[in-house]
Each structure stands twice: as C-alpha cells, then as structure tokens.
Scaffold this motif. Structure first.
Motif, PDB file in Angstrom:
ATOM      1  N   ASP A  47       0.572  -1.087   0.270  1.00  0.00           N
ATOM      2  CA  ASP A  47       0.102  -0.221  -0.151  1.00  0.00           C
ATOM      3  C   ASP A  47       0.798   1.391  -0.027  1.00  0.00           C
ATOM      4  O   ASP A  47       0.689   2.261  -1.141  1.00  0.00           O
ATOM      5  N   LEU A  48       2.045   1.269   0.996  1.00  0.00           N
ATOM      6  CA  LEU A  48       2.783   2.176   0.957  1.00  0.00           C
ATOM      7  C   LEU A  48       3.306   2.984  -0.608  1.00  0.00           C
ATOM      8  O   LEU A  48       3.863   3.884  -0.939  1.00  0.00           O
ATOM      9  N   LEU A  49       3.873   1.700  -0.945  1.00  0.00           N
ATOM     10  CA  LEU A  49       4.699   1.658  -2.030  1.00  0.00           C
ATOM     11  C   LEU A  49       4.027   2.298  -3.246  1.00  0.00           C
ATOM     12  O   LEU A  49       3.978   3.252  -4.114  1.00  0.00           O
ATOM     13  N   GLN A  50       2.599   1.726  -3.558  1.00  0.00           N
ATOM     14  CA  GLN A  50       1.902   2.825  -4.027  1.00  0.00           C
ATOM     15  C   GLN A  50       1.390   4.349  -3.768  1.00  0.00           C
ATOM     16  O   GLN A  50       1.251   4.870  -5.102  1.00  0.00           O
ATOM     17  N   GLU A  51       1.032   4.628  -2.473  1.00  0.00           N
ATOM     18  CA  GLU A  51       1.169   6.190  -2.167  1.00  0.00           C
ATOM     19  C   GLU A  51       2.745   6.739  -2.903  1.00  0.00           C
ATOM     20  O   GLU A  51       2.151   8.085  -3.367  1.00  0.00           O
ATOM     21  N   ALA A  52       3.753   6.381  -2.645  1.00  0.00           N
ATOM     22  CA  ALA A  52       4.870   6.783  -2.721  1.00  0.00           C
ATOM     23  C   ALA A  52       4.600   6.874  -4.101  1.00  0.00           C
ATOM     24  O   ALA A  52       5.613   8.257  -4.685  1.00  0.00           O
ATOM     25  N   PHE A  53       4.459   6.493  -5.162  1.00  0.00           N
ATOM     26  CA  PHE A  53       5.371   5.977  -6.629  1.00  0.00           C
ATOM     27  C   PHE A  53       3.686   7.731  -7.176  1.00  0.00           C
ATOM     28  O   PHE A  53       3.865   7.715  -8.020  1.00  0.00           O
ATOM     29  N   ILE A  54       2.102   6.981  -6.344  1.00  0.00           N
ATOM     30  CA  ILE A  54       1.421   8.274  -7.048  1.00  0.00           C
ATOM     31  C   ILE A  54       1.790   9.139  -6.546  1.00  0.00           C
ATOM     32  O   ILE A  54       1.983  10.083  -7.414  1.00  0.00           O
ATOM     33  N   LYS A  55       2.143   9.417  -5.725  1.00  0.00           N
ATOM     34  CA  LYS A  55       3.308  10.719  -4.917  1.00  0.00           C
ATOM     35  C   LYS A  55       4.306  11.535  -6.294  1.00  0.00           C
ATOM     36  O   LYS A  55       4.040  11.999  -6.313  1.00  0.00           O
ATOM     37  N   ALA A  56       4.879  10.513  -5.962  1.00  0.00           N
ATOM     38  CA  ALA A  56       6.081  10.586  -6.933  1.00  0.00           C
ATOM     39  C   ALA A  56       5.431  11.070  -8.347  1.00  0.00           C
ATOM     40  O   ALA A  56       6.221  12.310  -8.775  1.00  0.00           O
ATOM     41  N   PHE A  57       4.890  10.433  -9.747  1.00  0.00           N
ATOM     42  CA  PHE A  57       4.250  10.923 -10.322  1.00  0.00           C
ATOM     43  C   PHE A  57       3.388  11.803 -10.039  1.00  0.00           C
ATOM     44  O   PHE A  57       3.549  12.625 -11.186  1.00  0.00           O
ATOM     45  N   GLN A  58       3.017  12.714  -9.121  1.00  0.00           N
ATOM     46  CA  GLN A  58       1.987  14.096  -9.268  1.00  0.00           C
ATOM     47  C   GLN A  58       3.093  15.268  -8.865  1.00  0.00           C
ATOM     48  O   GLN A  58       3.407  15.908 -10.325  1.00  0.00           O
ATOM     49  N   ARG A  59       4.024  14.488  -8.852  1.00  0.00           N
ATOM     50  CA  ARG A  59       5.155  15.886  -8.369  1.00  0.00           C
ATOM     51  C   ARG A  59       6.538  15.353  -9.411  1.00  0.00           C
ATOM     52  O   ARG A  59       7.307  16.351  -9.039  1.00  0.00           O
TER      53      ARG A  59
END
Length: 176
Positions: A47-59
């Motif tokens: 779950d944290l991996l998905q959240e981190a990638f979403i944040k990275a791709f958004q930023r």
C-alpha cells in the motif's frame, strides 16, 4: 540510470502513462524492499509503495534532474514509510540503562541473504526500523531521531541492541 529511463522521465513529465508504467516496473522491487524492511508487513508495504509512486508521479515536475530520479523516489518512499511508522506508534524502548555489553566482533561464517533477511524480520519493531534506516538506508542517528521523534541516544541504543539480537539469532541458527 540508463538513457531509456531518462527518456521515460521526460515522457512522464509530458503525461505519458506508459513511461510511468515502465518506471514503476524498473524501481518498484527495490522500493518495496525498502518498505518491507521498515514495516515488516507485506500488505502495508504494498500500500505504501503505491502511495509513494502516486505521489512521485504527481510531483514529477518538481524533479529538475532526471538522473536524480532514483534517489528522489527513494526519499519519497522512505518518508512515506516513516509517516506510517509515526502514525502506527512503533515503540522505541530506551535501553541505554541495560548493562548489556555488545560485542562488535564479526563472525567468520558467510551468512546467506535469506537467513539474514529472516533474522531482521524477527527483530522488535523499533530495533528493526532503526537498523534498517541506519545500516541499510544510510541515515545518521541524528536524522533517525528527528524522523522518528526519539532521542539520538535511543536511536543508537536501538541500533546496538538490534545488532546484538541479530548476532544471537544468527549464532543460534548456525548451531543447528
């Protein structure tokens, strides 16, 4: 970092979803391993991996140098893991008062990665977290203390205690 990965980052900045998919495939295993060492929970790490990638791709537009993507992403992943640990209130025992003498000697035997990984997974949460951040991620005890809202002394003692526990577990493993 390869020229292909640099091209994917440039494409990702233009909104190319295939570039995001390719970068995820290239980096997700290493980032997952970082999170599993911090959380010791496969589902939470996913779950944290998905959240981190979403944040990275958004930023992604915040990243100036595409060559720095790996380190930038890892920082996001570690920060996400640390946020989770703070919210889940991992207990960090201040064990400095214990009169345990911790030997710094290294055993001559070769230890396979799986045995070491399993031994680390069995450590108490606080010890495992500090060991992972200091030894595997390269954080200084001062940084760990700030991130986890503990004293620098607690970070150091957790690390020493983790090493002692690991040594004991590994010696016990090789006695059989």
């Amino acid at each position: 970092m390869t020229d292909t990965q640099i091209a994917w980052i440039k494409q990702l900045k233009k909104g190319n979803e295939l570039a995001a998919y390719n970068l995820y495939n290239d980096y997700s295993k290493a980032m997952y391993n970082t999170l599993i060492r911090l959380t010791n929970d496969s589902e939470v790490a996913k779950d944290l991996l998905q959240e981190a990638f979403i944040k990275a791709f958004q930023r992604i537009h915040d990243l100036d140098d595409p060559k720095a993507f790996g380190g930038w992403l890892k920082r996001i992943v570690i920060n996400r893991g640390l946020e989770h640990l703070r919210k889940s209130k991992v207990y960090f025992e201040d064990i400095e008062d214990q009169a345990e003498v911790i030997s710094e000697e290294v055993d001559d035997r070769m230890i396979d990665n799986q045995t070491l990984h399993n031994a680390i997974k069995e450590l108490p949460d606080g010890c495992r977290t500090v060991l992972s951040l200091h030894l595997l991620e390269g954080f200084k005890h001062k940084e760990i203390a700030l991130q986890l809202n503990i004293s620098e002394s607690t970070s150091k003692t957790q690390f020493r205690h983790a090493k002692q526990l690991l040594k004991t577990k590994l010696q016990h493993h090789y006695e059989y």
